[in-house]
Design a protein around this motif. Structure first.
Motif, mmCIF file in Angstrom:
data_model
loop_
_atom_site.group_PDB
_atom_site.id
_atom_site.type_symbol
_atom_site.label_atom_id
_atom_site.label_comp_id
_atom_site.label_asym_id
_atom_site.label_seq_id
_atom_site.Cartn_x
_atom_site.Cartn_y
_atom_site.Cartn_z
ATOM 1 N N GLY A 130 34.419 51.680 31.850
ATOM 2 C CA GLY A 130 36.703 52.558 31.339
ATOM 3 C C GLY A 130 37.488 51.184 31.192
ATOM 4 O O GLY A 130 36.481 50.277 30.771
ATOM 5 N N ALA A 131 38.627 51.109 31.103
ATOM 6 C CA ALA A 131 39.162 50.079 30.556
ATOM 7 C C ALA A 131 40.009 49.704 31.579
ATOM 8 O O ALA A 131 39.698 49.416 32.490
ATOM 9 C CB ALA A 131 39.896 50.313 29.550
ATOM 10 N N ALA A 132 40.483 48.279 31.159
ATOM 11 C CA ALA A 132 41.567 47.469 31.574
ATOM 12 C C ALA A 132 42.395 46.140 31.389
ATOM 13 O O ALA A 132 41.475 45.731 30.333
ATOM 14 C CB ALA A 132 40.373 46.149 33.045
ATOM 15 N N ARG A 133 43.328 46.196 32.554
ATOM 16 C CA ARG A 133 44.613 45.369 31.198
ATOM 17 C C ARG A 133 44.545 44.545 32.687
ATOM 18 O O ARG A 133 44.841 44.221 33.381
ATOM 19 C CB ARG A 133 45.895 46.903 31.517
ATOM 20 N N PHE A 134 44.953 43.560 31.212
ATOM 21 C CA PHE A 134 45.161 41.692 32.184
ATOM 22 C C PHE A 134 46.428 41.253 31.690
ATOM 23 O O PHE A 134 46.499 40.807 30.708
ATOM 24 C CB PHE A 134 43.885 41.169 31.156
ATOM 25 N N ASP A 135 47.077 41.108 33.057
ATOM 26 C CA ASP A 135 48.573 40.043 32.769
ATOM 27 C C ASP A 135 48.418 38.523 32.811
ATOM 28 O O ASP A 135 49.631 38.316 32.787
ATOM 29 C CB ASP A 135 49.322 41.340 33.862
ATOM 30 N N GLY A 136 47.259 38.233 32.545
ATOM 31 C CA GLY A 136 47.195 36.799 32.569
ATOM 32 C C GLY A 136 46.832 36.257 34.329
ATOM 33 O O GLY A 136 45.829 34.615 34.248
ATOM 34 N N ARG A 137 46.380 36.890 35.146
ATOM 35 C CA ARG A 137 46.595 36.677 36.497
ATOM 36 C C ARG A 137 45.544 37.564 36.714
ATOM 37 O O ARG A 137 44.176 37.496 37.508
ATOM 38 C CB ARG A 137 47.697 36.472 37.104
ATOM 39 N N ARG A 138 45.773 39.261 36.446
ATOM 40 C CA ARG A 138 44.337 39.675 37.173
ATOM 41 C C ARG A 138 44.598 41.085 36.288
ATOM 42 O O ARG A 138 45.340 41.152 35.089
ATOM 43 C CB ARG A 138 45.492 40.402 38.993
ATOM 44 N N PHE A 139 43.131 41.236 36.451
ATOM 45 C CA PHE A 139 43.175 42.644 35.992
ATOM 46 C C PHE A 139 43.369 44.407 36.256
ATOM 47 O O PHE A 139 43.170 44.262 37.503
ATOM 48 C CB PHE A 139 41.494 43.003 35.883
ATOM 49 N N THR A 140 43.571 45.157 36.091
ATOM 50 C CA THR A 140 44.098 46.419 36.482
ATOM 51 C C THR A 140 43.409 47.313 35.663
ATOM 52 O O THR A 140 43.243 48.130 34.405
ATOM 53 C CB THR A 140 45.300 46.864 36.359
ATOM 54 N N PRO A 141 42.202 48.331 36.703
ATOM 55 C CA PRO A 141 41.249 48.545 36.158
ATOM 56 C C PRO A 141 41.838 50.451 35.162
ATOM 57 O O PRO A 141 42.923 50.831 36.107
ATOM 58 C CB PRO A 141 39.723 49.199 36.633
ATOM 59 N N TYR A 142 41.825 50.964 34.127
ATOM 60 C CA TYR A 142 41.834 52.342 34.640
ATOM 61 C C TYR A 142 41.160 53.329 33.984
ATOM 62 O O TYR A 142 40.393 52.985 32.501
ATOM 63 C CB TYR A 142 43.155 51.831 33.061
ATOM 64 N N GLY A 143 40.321 54.248 34.287
ATOM 65 C CA GLY A 143 39.795 55.171 34.286
ATOM 66 C C GLY A 143 38.675 54.954 34.382
ATOM 67 O O GLY A 143 38.498 53.396 33.900
ATOM 68 N N HIS A 144 37.553 55.813 34.294
ATOM 69 C CA HIS A 144 35.906 55.361 34.160
ATOM 70 C C HIS A 144 35.801 56.672 33.864
ATOM 71 O O HIS A 144 35.987 57.802 32.981
ATOM 72 C CB HIS A 144 35.938 56.174 35.914
ATOM 73 N N PHE A 145 34.828 56.129 32.531
ATOM 74 C CA PHE A 145 34.675 56.955 30.821
ATOM 75 C C PHE A 145 33.223 57.531 31.158
ATOM 76 O O PHE A 145 32.386 57.049 31.759
ATOM 77 C CB PHE A 145 34.214 55.682 30.437
#
Length: 81
Positions: free
Chosen positions: A66-81
């Protein structure tokens, strides 16, 4: 075999003479830091296939899981392919 023209050679020489700074020349190379992240840090998978930055400045990592968004401190996972 194709040959470069005189204007093409001049342009190539001009571009080669212009410095392209990928790093800030005022800083020493050892001043930059290197970090790595794993699944323990919130990545969906340790093997990252693509990285991109969106218009808001977030980094996006695409993995097999899946994809993950990084804000400079932590990852937020989005979806599972």
């Amino acid at each position: 075999m194709r040959r470069l023209s005189i204007p093409g050679l001049c342009l190539l020489a001009l571009l080669a003479a212009v410095p392209a700074w990928a790093l800030d020349p005022a800083r020493r190379v050892d001043e930059y830091t290197l970090a790595h992240w794993t699944m323990e840090d919130g990545l969906p998978h340790n093997l990252v296939h693509t990285i991109s930055q969106d218009a808001e400045g977030y980094l996006w990592a695409g993995t097999w899981e899946g994809a993950a968004r990084f804000d400079g401190r932590r990852f937020t996972p989005y979806g599972h392919f």
